[in-house]
Design a protein around this motif. Structure first.
Motif, short mmCIF file in Angstrom:
data_model
loop_
_atom_site.label_atom_id
_atom_site.label_comp_id
_atom_site.label_asym_id
_atom_site.label_seq_id
_atom_site.Cartn_x
_atom_site.Cartn_y
_atom_site.Cartn_z
N PRO A 64 72.22 82.53 67.45
CA PRO A 64 73.62 82.53 67.00
C PRO A 64 73.91 83.55 65.90
O PRO A 64 74.96 84.19 65.91
N ALA A 65 72.98 83.71 64.97
CA ALA A 65 73.22 84.64 63.85
C ALA A 65 73.33 86.08 64.32
O ALA A 65 74.03 86.90 63.70
N ASP A 66 72.66 86.42 65.44
CA ASP A 66 72.65 87.80 65.92
C ASP A 66 73.98 88.22 66.54
O ASP A 66 74.27 89.42 66.64
N ALA B 4 76.98 86.50 65.70
CA ALA B 4 78.07 85.91 64.91
C ALA B 4 79.13 86.96 64.60
O ALA B 4 78.82 88.13 64.37
N CYS C 5 82.74 87.12 62.33
CA CYS C 5 83.73 86.45 61.50
C CYS C 5 85.00 87.30 61.40
O CYS C 5 85.00 88.49 61.72
N GLU D 258 73.09 94.12 70.05
CA GLU D 258 72.17 92.97 70.05
C GLU D 258 71.92 92.47 71.46
O GLU D 258 70.79 92.11 71.83
N ARG E 57 85.29 85.00 67.72
CA ARG E 57 84.08 84.20 67.86
C ARG E 57 83.55 84.21 69.29
O ARG E 57 82.38 83.92 69.53
N TRP F 274 73.16 74.65 69.27
CA TRP F 274 73.95 75.84 68.98
C TRP F 274 75.43 75.66 69.30
O TRP F 274 76.25 76.51 68.94
#
Length: 298
Positions: A42-44, A46, A48, A63, A109, A194
């Motif tokens: 998820p962090a890769d 993300a 915002c 990514e 998102r 997730w």
């Protein structure tokens, strides 16, 4: 992309989904599929609201290119008004132009979900793997995206309430859940942690139940009492007739063998390649395609 309209549910594309999993194993091989044991984190991907739209989209695209092991591919991302979620121009490469729906300018998102599907198109294009017809080919792409570790993003993009709805991809939410569960059972993963969408979690649990039932069909020893009883009846009829017997609504088929005992064929619960074994009680079978070892009571 379902945007505010009705979302289809259930498993209308299940046979095509299963055929796509088989095709993926045949084209990639067991060893290559195993290199995708780790899903996209998820962090890769993300994104915002404070991120620059274009720079952020390019970062997420890089990514996903890395995840699919396409080091020489470069995605150029742009936005425009369109009816679909996204579109990719499948040229010779190494540059591929991806257009995202203008909706994603304010729904950032879900940019990772849209790009995951489009990068999978590039991956399949380079593999020269395709199904005939647009519908089946898109189902192959969704299945590939999910089975290779990026499709949880597509399922998480599914949201539905009394006032609005959103779903990306061609598979139903339950079908996404099914493929995601098939992957989870192979790699020992729990993608449910997730999910940010409660509807996605519900669809995953339904898909997981169906995926588990694949491994509980006779002649597998994990089959339930009712399935075992029906299998014994169908086997008896096949032995009496000595002809091909395909029982309705069952995954197995009995065929006579002039060189030996009656044989039964059934789909591998992992890759859905059909396996053929002799009817002689307890046997252990190994799928030549995905290397799953199966305990059978034939």
């Amino acid at each position: 992309m379902a945007n505010g309209g009705p979302v289809e549910h259930g498993y209308p594309h299940l046979e095509t989904v299963r055929a796509a999993v088989t095709a993926l194993y045949k084209r990639l091989s067991y060893d290559t599929v195993r290199t995708f044991a780790t899903s996209v984190a998820p962090a890769d991907v993300a994104f915002c609201d404070t991120d620059d739209l274009y720079l952020g989209a390019q970062r997420v695209a890089r990514e996903l290119v890395r995840h699919y092991r396409l080091p020489d591919a470069r995605l150029i991302v742009s936005f425009r008004e369109m009816s679909h979620a996204a579109n990719v121009e499948l040229a010779a490469g190494p540059e591929y132009f991806v257009e995202l729906n203008d909706r994603f300018r304010t729904h950032r998102r879900d940019i990772g979900a849209a790009l995951a599907h489009e990068v999978a198109h590039v991956y399949l294009h380079r593999l020269d793997l395709a199904f005939p017809g647009t519908r089946d080919n898109e189902i192959l792409t969704d299945t590939t995206t999910t089975y290779l570790g990026a499709g949880w993003l597509l399922l998480d993009a599914y949201r539905e309430d009394a006032a609005s709805s959103q779903k990306l991809g061609y598979l139903t939410p339950e079908e996404f859940g099914y493929v995601l569960a098939k992957r989870a059972l192979v790699f020992g993963e729990d993608p449910s942690v997730w999910f940010t969408s409660p509807q996605a979690y519900t669809a995953y649990t339904k898909g997981l139940a169906l995926a588990r039932r694949d491994g509980q069909q006779p002649p597998l020893t994990a089959a339930g009492w009712a399935g075992r009883r029906r299998y014994a009846r169908d086997r008896r009829h096949a032995q009496d007739r000595q002809t091909v017997v395909t029982a309705p609504d069952t995954p197995y088929t009995f065929t006579p063998d002039a060189q030996g005992p009656l044989r039964v064929s059934f789909p591998c619960p992992t890759c859905h390649q059909r396996i053929r074994v002799p009817v002689r009680g307890r046997v252990r079978a190994r799928c030549a395609l995905c290397r799953t070892v199966l305990e059978c009571d034939t």
